[in-house]
Design a protein around this motif. Structure first.
Motif, short mmCIF file in Angstrom:
data_model
loop_
_atom_site.label_atom_id
_atom_site.label_comp_id
_atom_site.label_asym_id
_atom_site.label_seq_id
_atom_site.Cartn_x
_atom_site.Cartn_y
_atom_site.Cartn_z
N PRO A 5 19.21 71.83 56.98
CA PRO A 5 17.93 72.40 57.32
C PRO A 5 17.95 72.99 58.71
N GLN A 6 17.17 74.06 58.91
CA GLN A 6 17.16 74.71 60.21
C GLN A 6 16.35 73.88 61.20
N VAL A 7 16.87 73.75 62.39
CA VAL A 7 16.17 73.03 63.45
C VAL A 7 15.93 73.98 64.61
N PRO A 99 21.43 76.87 64.85
CA PRO A 99 20.59 75.90 64.15
C PRO A 99 21.06 75.50 62.75
N ARG A 100 22.01 76.27 62.21
CA ARG A 100 22.37 75.98 60.83
C ARG A 100 23.80 76.39 60.55
N ILE A 101 24.52 75.52 59.84
CA ILE A 101 25.88 75.84 59.40
C ILE A 101 25.97 75.48 57.92
N ILE A 119 28.08 80.40 59.69
CA ILE A 119 27.34 79.91 60.85
C ILE A 119 26.12 80.81 61.01
N ALA A 120 24.92 80.24 60.82
CA ALA A 120 23.70 81.04 60.84
C ALA A 120 23.47 81.63 62.22
N ALA A 127 25.42 86.49 58.55
CA ALA A 127 26.50 85.63 59.02
C ALA A 127 27.75 85.82 58.18
N PRO A 128 28.89 86.17 58.79
CA PRO A 128 30.12 86.38 58.03
C PRO A 128 30.71 85.06 57.54
N LEU A 129 31.52 85.14 56.50
CA LEU A 129 32.21 83.97 55.97
C LEU A 129 33.38 83.64 56.87
#
Length: 205
Positions: A5-7, A99-101, A119-120, A127-129
């Motif tokens: 979840p995004q923080v 904030p998000r991976i 990586i968001a 976001a690239p792979l």
């Protein structure tokens, strides 16, 4: 696939020096334990032979086990190389909170698990792979990524993920390296020079 979840509040982090110190210590302890086990496995049949009680074929298993443990330990030394890469990246790039991976998948290799992830950033869907391995090796996705991570590097070249709390590191580079060739080719002189200093201007993973 796992998605955290995004923080919005960055977790506490420490400096690059402390991150590297903890990971070098973790790698050193792991290698030391394996070398001690190898030494004990070698010493047992040698000691029993001196006592003239080495007739049992079971004793040969100690030697076989020692060889296997030593070989596995030798594989672990490659992560000294990845640690060196992480050190250079952290020397030339600041740690920034993400904030998000998102872990996409993982694959087994003899050196440790290899992951693909995203990586968001601030632009959803861009976001690239990335392809990543643990800086000190090992199996399993690191715990603690659900609250966000710290990242140093350049998405077109590669970088380091630092997990809050445990300070585990992931060395990563674009999974589709050739896809980002144009972006790397158009990178400014300063950006390219920094990537070269960090030794991520070429594919290393």
């Amino acid at each position: 696939m796992s998605e955290a979840p995004q923080v919005t509040t960055p977790p506490h982090t420490v400096g690059a020096r402390e991150v590297l110190k903890r990971n070098y210590l973790r790698l050193t302890k792991d290698l030391a334990v394996r070398m001690v086990v190898t030494t004990i496995l070698i010493a047992i049949p040698v000691t029993l032979a001196k006592l003239d009680i080495s007739e049992s074929p079971i004793l040969s298993l100690f030697s076989v086990a020692a060889v296997l443990v030593f070989m596995y330990t030798a594989y672990r030394f490659i992560f000294g190389i990845y640690m060196g890469k992480c050190r250079k990246i952290l020397r030339h790039y600041p740690l920034e909170f993400r904030p998000r991976i998102i872990k996409k998948e993982s694959s087994w290799t003899k050196y440790g698990d290899r992951f693909t992830m995203r990586i968001a950033d601030d632009k959803p869907g861009t976001a690239p792979l990335m392809r990543a391995v643990k800086g000190v090796g090992g199996r399993g996705w690191p715990k603690g990524t659900e609250g966000g991570v710290w990242v140093a590097g350049d998405a077109a070249f590669g970088g380091v993920v630092v997990v809050p709390g445990s300070y585990e590191m992931l060395f990563f580079q674009p999974a589709r390296w050739d896809k980002h060739a144009q972006e790397r080719g158009q990178a400014g002189a300063e950006r390219l020079a920094r990537a070269r200093q960090a030794r991520i201007e070429r594919r290393r993973l």
